[in-house]
Write a protein that holds these residues in place. Structure first.
Motif, PDB file in Angstrom:
ATOM      1  N   GLU A  18      -5.758  11.037  72.590  1.00 22.50           N
ATOM      2  CA  GLU A  18      -5.381  10.793  71.201  1.00 22.50           C
ATOM      3  C   GLU A  18      -6.336  11.390  70.169  1.00 22.50           C
ATOM      4  N   ASP A  19      -7.458  11.931  70.586  1.00 24.46           N
ATOM      5  CA  ASP A  19      -8.395  12.478  69.607  1.00 24.46           C
ATOM      6  C   ASP A  19      -7.760  13.614  68.820  1.00 24.46           C
TER       7      ASP A  19
ATOM      8  N   HIS B 273      -6.385  18.828  65.987  1.00 21.37           N
ATOM      9  CA  HIS B 273      -7.298  18.906  67.124  1.00 21.37           C
ATOM     10  C   HIS B 273      -7.787  20.355  67.207  1.00 21.37           C
ATOM     11  N   LEU B 274      -9.087  20.569  67.060  1.00 17.06           N
ATOM     12  CA  LEU B 274      -9.652  21.922  67.076  1.00 17.06           C
ATOM     13  C   LEU B 274     -10.476  22.142  68.327  1.00 17.06           C
ATOM     14  N   ARG B 275     -10.323  23.334  68.896  1.00 18.53           N
ATOM     15  CA  ARG B 275     -11.171  23.744  70.015  1.00 18.53           C
ATOM     16  C   ARG B 275     -11.155  25.261  70.106  1.00 18.53           C
TER      17      ARG B 275
ATOM     18  N   PHE C 289      -2.218   6.684  63.058  1.00 18.28           N
ATOM     19  CA  PHE C 289      -2.564   5.510  63.846  1.00 18.28           C
ATOM     20  C   PHE C 289      -2.772   5.910  65.304  1.00 18.28           C
ATOM     21  N   CYS C 290      -3.948   5.558  65.849  1.00 14.40           N
ATOM     22  CA  CYS C 290      -4.256   5.838  67.242  1.00 14.40           C
ATOM     23  C   CYS C 290      -4.220   4.529  68.012  1.00 14.40           C
ATOM     24  N   THR C 291      -3.692   4.574  69.220  1.00 12.78           N
ATOM     25  CA  THR C 291      -3.606   3.371  70.050  1.00 12.78           C
ATOM     26  C   THR C 291      -4.113   3.685  71.442  1.00 12.78           C
ATOM     27  N   GLY C 292      -4.737   2.723  72.069  1.00 13.54           N
ATOM     28  CA  GLY C 292      -5.084   2.838  73.474  1.00 13.54           C
ATOM     29  C   GLY C 292      -6.250   3.746  73.794  1.00 13.54           C
ATOM     30  N   SER C 293      -6.985   4.223  72.810  1.00  5.95           N
ATOM     31  CA  SER C 293      -8.095   5.135  73.051  1.00  5.95           C
ATOM     32  C   SER C 293      -9.396   4.458  72.651  1.00  5.95           C
ATOM     33  N   ASP C 294     -10.456   4.718  73.391  1.00  2.00           N
ATOM     34  CA  ASP C 294     -11.760   4.199  72.992  1.00  2.00           C
ATOM     35  C   ASP C 294     -12.281   4.942  71.765  1.00  2.00           C
ATOM     36  N   VAL C 295     -12.042   6.235  71.710  1.00  3.01           N
ATOM     37  CA  VAL C 295     -12.478   7.059  70.592  1.00  3.01           C
ATOM     38  C   VAL C 295     -11.257   7.788  70.039  1.00  3.01           C
ATOM     39  N   SER C 296     -10.948   7.557  68.784  1.00  8.30           N
ATOM     40  CA  SER C 296      -9.794   8.204  68.168  1.00  8.30           C
ATOM     41  C   SER C 296     -10.182   8.680  66.780  1.00  8.30           C
ATOM     42  N   ALA C 297      -9.619   9.798  66.360  1.00 12.70           N
ATOM     43  CA  ALA C 297      -9.923  10.335  65.044  1.00 12.70           C
ATOM     44  C   ALA C 297      -8.727  11.116  64.532  1.00 12.70           C
TER      45      ALA C 297
END
Length: 167
Positions: A119-120, A125-127, A144-152
């Motif tokens: 979900e990041d 999302h850049l890479r 809204f992010c769900t279920g992730s420890d780290v979301s942005a």
């Protein structure tokens, strides 16, 4: 190729896409979302074709998947609303290299744990050396992010990415 251009003109709507992305540009190809164009799901549903990681799948990348492409989301005008990506259980823009310029609106996105790379970076999302500029007309809201420890809303995966905000 670098000579290819996809233009979503005013009033163009891409909705309820399946698979990894609604639009994919590679190798310098261009995507231009003109004022009044939209990519969206009318019910904010997860994408059945690419929305699952089962059986070796990788899940959806985003509404726009750019691999060293050039993406432009235009601002609105007196005659047209801004370009927009909205109402999805997916990411708006997945940029691997290349450049993205956002003057439009990205809104009402809900995280999907089946997405490629998690979900990041729900909005962007850049890479891989991607360069993103949010111009002063750009709007990113209701992410809204769900279920992730780290979301942005915006995620930079490697050191060589560039993220600029103008005002």
């Amino acid at each position: 190729s670098s000579r290819s251009t996809i233009t979503l003109g005013s009033g163009t709507e891409l909705k309820n896409y399946g698979g990894m992305s609604a639009v994919r540009v590679t190798d310098g190809a261009k995507l231009i979302m003109e004022s009044g164009s939209k990519i969206y799901d009318n019910e904010g549903t997860a994408h059945p074709a690419g929305g699952s990681k089962g059986e070796g799948g990788v899940g959806p990348a985003g509404a726009i998947w750019s691999q060293t492409g050039i993406v432009t989301m235009n601002a609105g005008s007196e005659m047209n609303a801004e370009s927009e990506i909205s109402n999805m259980k997916s990411r708006a823009i997945y940029a691997e290299g290349g450049s993205v310029t956002v003057s439009g609106r990205i809104h009402d996105l809900i995280g999907n744990t089946n997405m490629w790379q998690g979900e990041d970076g729900m909005a962007i999302h850049l890479r891989g050396g991607a360069s993103v500029t949010l111009q002063n007309e750009a709007k990113i809201e209701n992410i809204f992010c769900t279920g992730s420890d780290v979301s942005a809303a915006v995620n930079l995966v490697t050191q060589s990415n560039k993220f600029n905000m103008e005002n």
